[in-house]
Design an enzyme around this catalytic site. Structure first.
Site, PDB file in Angstrom:
ATOM      1  N   ASP A  83       1.844  -0.943  -0.224  1.00 51.15           N
ATOM      2  CA  ASP A  83       1.445  -0.349   1.053  1.00 51.15           C
ATOM      3  C   ASP A  83       0.973   1.088   0.886  1.00 51.15           C
ATOM      4  O   ASP A  83      -0.010   1.514   1.490  1.00 51.15           O
ATOM      5  CB  ASP A  83       2.606  -0.389   2.040  1.00 51.15           C
ATOM      6  CG  ASP A  83       2.873  -1.785   2.581  1.00 51.15           C
ATOM      7  OD1 ASP A  83       2.426  -2.746   1.955  1.00 51.15           O
ATOM      8  OD2 ASP A  83       3.545  -1.904   3.618  1.00 51.15           O
ATOM      9  N   ASP A 125       6.392  -5.169  -0.855  1.00 47.02           N
ATOM     10  CA  ASP A 125       6.516  -5.809   0.457  1.00 47.02           C
ATOM     11  C   ASP A 125       5.845  -7.167   0.622  1.00 47.02           C
ATOM     12  O   ASP A 125       6.426  -8.094   1.167  1.00 47.02           O
ATOM     13  CB  ASP A 125       5.926  -4.888   1.536  1.00 47.02           C
ATOM     14  CG  ASP A 125       6.735  -3.627   1.722  1.00 47.02           C
ATOM     15  OD1 ASP A 125       7.539  -3.300   0.846  1.00 47.02           O
ATOM     16  OD2 ASP A 125       6.541  -2.952   2.739  1.00 47.02           O
ATOM     17  N   LYS A 126       4.580  -7.295   0.198  1.00 46.32           N
ATOM     18  CA  LYS A 126       3.822  -8.498   0.530  1.00 46.32           C
ATOM     19  C   LYS A 126       3.998  -9.618  -0.477  1.00 46.32           C
ATOM     20  O   LYS A 126       3.642 -10.765  -0.193  1.00 46.32           O
ATOM     21  CB  LYS A 126       2.329  -8.160   0.672  1.00 46.32           C
ATOM     22  CG  LYS A 126       2.032  -7.078   1.707  1.00 46.32           C
ATOM     23  CD  LYS A 126       2.661  -7.367   3.052  1.00 46.32           C
ATOM     24  CE  LYS A 126       2.517  -6.221   4.029  1.00 46.32           C
ATOM     25  NZ  LYS A 126       3.319  -5.034   3.709  1.00 46.32           N
ATOM     26  N   CYS A 196      10.669   0.446  -2.914  1.00 41.41           N
ATOM     27  CA  CYS A 196      11.308   1.526  -2.162  1.00 41.41           C
ATOM     28  C   CYS A 196      12.802   1.242  -2.002  1.00 41.41           C
ATOM     29  O   CYS A 196      13.217   0.101  -1.826  1.00 41.41           O
ATOM     30  CB  CYS A 196      10.681   1.658  -0.785  1.00 41.41           C
ATOM     31  SG  CYS A 196       8.908   1.895  -0.817  1.00 41.41           S
ATOM     32  N   SER A 474       5.909  -0.011  10.198  1.00 40.86           N
ATOM     33  CA  SER A 474       6.680   0.002   8.968  1.00 40.86           C
ATOM     34  C   SER A 474       8.118  -0.398   9.263  1.00 40.86           C
ATOM     35  O   SER A 474       8.645  -0.151  10.347  1.00 40.86           O
ATOM     36  CB  SER A 474       6.645   1.407   8.356  1.00 40.86           C
ATOM     37  OG  SER A 474       7.668   1.561   7.396  1.00 40.86           O
TER      38      SER A 474
END
Length: 567
Positions: A83, A125-126, A196, A474
């Site tokens: 991201d 994330d994805k 993260c 987010s």
């Protein structure tokens, strides 16, 4: 022992057998190799982002373990969307849209080559939702390998991670901290590879994979490149060969019971709101009659918040891992889970949890002593969001308002809204409406809805101004009253397109409603004046995404452009 019937083994003498043999013999494979279970090791290694920078070593560990278990690994590559890196182009539209690109990339390679199973190296994330979606679509034996969180640093004696840098960037934009200060924070935020380190979307999805039963127990979360993660990779490579020989497939695991358990885990950990659409997308790809939005509504009354990892509270992801992570969370939730759900181990959730004791019941609390009994994620409805919208509240505090009613200040996605805040056009008591950032309007949920929310915080307006947007937020947005992902979006003629400056908008978290207080006849007149909605121009992949992405109710999946959420 009878040889397993593998779809990758073609009839000897056939044209497909002959040309494959020619290719693979040239790669140095033996006749024995070509009879083994053929395992795709799906790798999103990249030099663009620290969250993917360590995956080549993980892939080697998995491949070696597959070989030792009697399989033949083939490493395949997909795009590696971070991201914080991919947000620069396309107005940020490449972030969510990359999820579906990965799914289709996996299909092309694994289905095209007719491989027998997959280990998916899930990092930023994805990638976890993309891997779950691909597993559900292809229905081949699959395990997700959680690839760990990054160690974070300190700044002036306080913990500092990339998520804090993202949030504090709003202060820098307003000039309340200097460029040198935000630069120093950035320089000290990341101390190694991995995702993260807060309970943002990545770690939330890592917990989800274990709660769904799609990764081995005890692996989420895990410090990247730790000995624990390496051992987890070794066991994953070994187990996938067993799954192929047993013909244990994702659709046997991804049942309604599994989704029930995953939603309970998200609520209990106050996970990212992005898990909602990702879980719905997985159900859609698996052709399951599962309404994830409804599950969140139902379980919000029975699955309390048991842990408060940053940004939800003061606990670190390291604390959460030491307390037992996803396995401990599921153990505490066991009385309200559906424990007979099958997992990649070949055993049920109940069997996996048998005998496990939670190492720290202060970090991950029992059901009778929760952090909060109120739902950290609320699915909203109303005249402004006929299909749905989402509010993330985390651990609710006394300052955060549950009800808000005020005049609208209407802005386009991104810079328009940020300028309105910085110029003083947004004042205490207003409802800031940010539209044009949805799936098709973005396209790809582009725009900077999260930065708008953070800028409100930086301006001291987090409890004085409500934000309503059709953009994506987010997983870190955890302050103030922010209503995100309003559906249907403005670009396709949703009610958000009809809002004008000064219209009164009413939000009530307790009744889960967000309403536009304008007469129906007036709204009809405005709709007639606007006419048929026209999508903004997009090019290349974003053009294809814009034209083929389905509604949020189906998880925003490509190729599901019509149809409502299953009931």
């Amino acid at each position: 022992m009878e040889k397993p019937k593998l779809r990758s083994n073609f009839a000897p003498g056939s044209s497909r057998w002959a040309v494959r043999r020619a290719q693979w013999k040239a790669l140095g494979l033996s006749d024995e190799d070509m009879e083994k279970p053929k395992i795709a090791v799906v790798n999103s290694s990249s030099e663009l982002a620290i969250c993917f920078s360590h995956l080549d070593d993980v892939a080697e560990t998995v491949k070696q373990s597959v070989r030792e278990a009697g399989g033949l690994p083939f490493e395949i590559r997909t795009t590696a969307p971070s991201d914080f890196i991919f947000c620069a182009g396309g107005g940020g539209g490449y972030i969510l849209s990359s999820r579906d690109l990965i799914v289709n990339d996996i299909e092309v390679t694994v289905e095209g080559a007719q491989l027998d199973g997959m280990v998916c190296l899930s990092s930023c994330d994805k990638t976890p939702p993309a891997h779950l979606m691909a597993a559900a679509r292809l229905d081949l034996p699959t395990i997700l390998m959680v690839c760990g969180y990054q160690p974070s640093g300190e700044y002036q004696g306080e913990p500092m991670d990339i998520e804090e840098v993202f949030i504090r960037a709003a202060d820098a934009e307003r000039g309340s901290i200097t460029t040198e200060e935000i630069g120093a924070m950035a320089d000290n935020a990341v101390r190694g590879p991995g995702v993260c380190s807060g309970m943002g979307t990545a770690n939330s999805m890592h917990v989800v994979t274990e709660a769904l039963g799609m990764s081995l127990p005890g692996g989420a979360p895990v410090l990247a490149n730790s000995s624990k993660m390496t051992e987890y990779a070794r066991r994953t490579g070994e187990r996938i060969v067993g799954m192929v020989l047993e013909d244990l497939r994702p659709r046997q695991i991804l049942t309604p019971s599994a989704f029930h358990n995953a939603v309970a885990a998200v609520l209990a950990s106050s996970g990212s709101i992005n898990t909602v659409k990702h879980l719905q997308a997985t159900a859609t790809e698996g052709e399951l009659d599962v309404d994830v939005f409804a599950l969140f509504e139902q379980l919000s009354n029975t699955a309390p918040m048991l842990s408060a990892v940053r940004p939800n509270g003061n606990r670190s992801i390291e604390d959460f891992e030491a307390a037992g992570g996803a396995r401990a969370l599921l153990k505490q939730l066991e009385p309200i889970l559906q424990p007979e759900a099958l997992t990649v181990t070949g055993r049920t959730v109940r069997q996996n949890l048998a005998g496990f004791e939670v190492p720290d019941d202060e970090v991950i609390r029992p059901l009778d002593r929760p952090v909060s009994t109120e739902a950290p994620i609320v699915i909203m409805h109303g005249s402004l969001a006929p299909e749905s919208a989402i509010v993330k509240l985390g651990a609710r505090d006394a300052q955060r308002k549950r009800q808000f009613s005020g005049p609208a200040v209407v802005c386009g996605a991104g810079n328009d809204a940020m300028s309105a805040i910085n110029d003083g056009r947004v004042k205490a008591g207003d409802v800031l409406v940010v539209r044009g950032g949805g799936l098709k309007g973005g396209p790809g949920m582009a725009g900077r809805a999260s930065m708008v929310a953070f800028l409100l915080y930086a301006a001291g307006l987090e409890n004085e101004v409500a934000l309503v947007t059709d953009g994506q937020l987010s997983g870190l947005v955890n302050k103030g009253l922010v209503v995100g992902e309003v559906c249907p979006e403005s670009a396709v003629g949703g009610p958000l397109a009809l809002v004008r400056d000064g219209d009164r908008i009413s939000i009530d978290v307790d009744t889960c409603t967000v309403d536009l207080d304008v007469d129906a006849d007036e709204l009809a007149a405005r709709a007639a004046e606007l006419g048929e909605p026209a999508l903004p121009r997009a090019r290349g992949y974003l053009h294809l995404y814009q034209r083929t992405v389905g509604p949020m109710s189906s998880g925003a999946v490509l190729g599901h452009e019509t149809g409502a959420r299953p009931r």
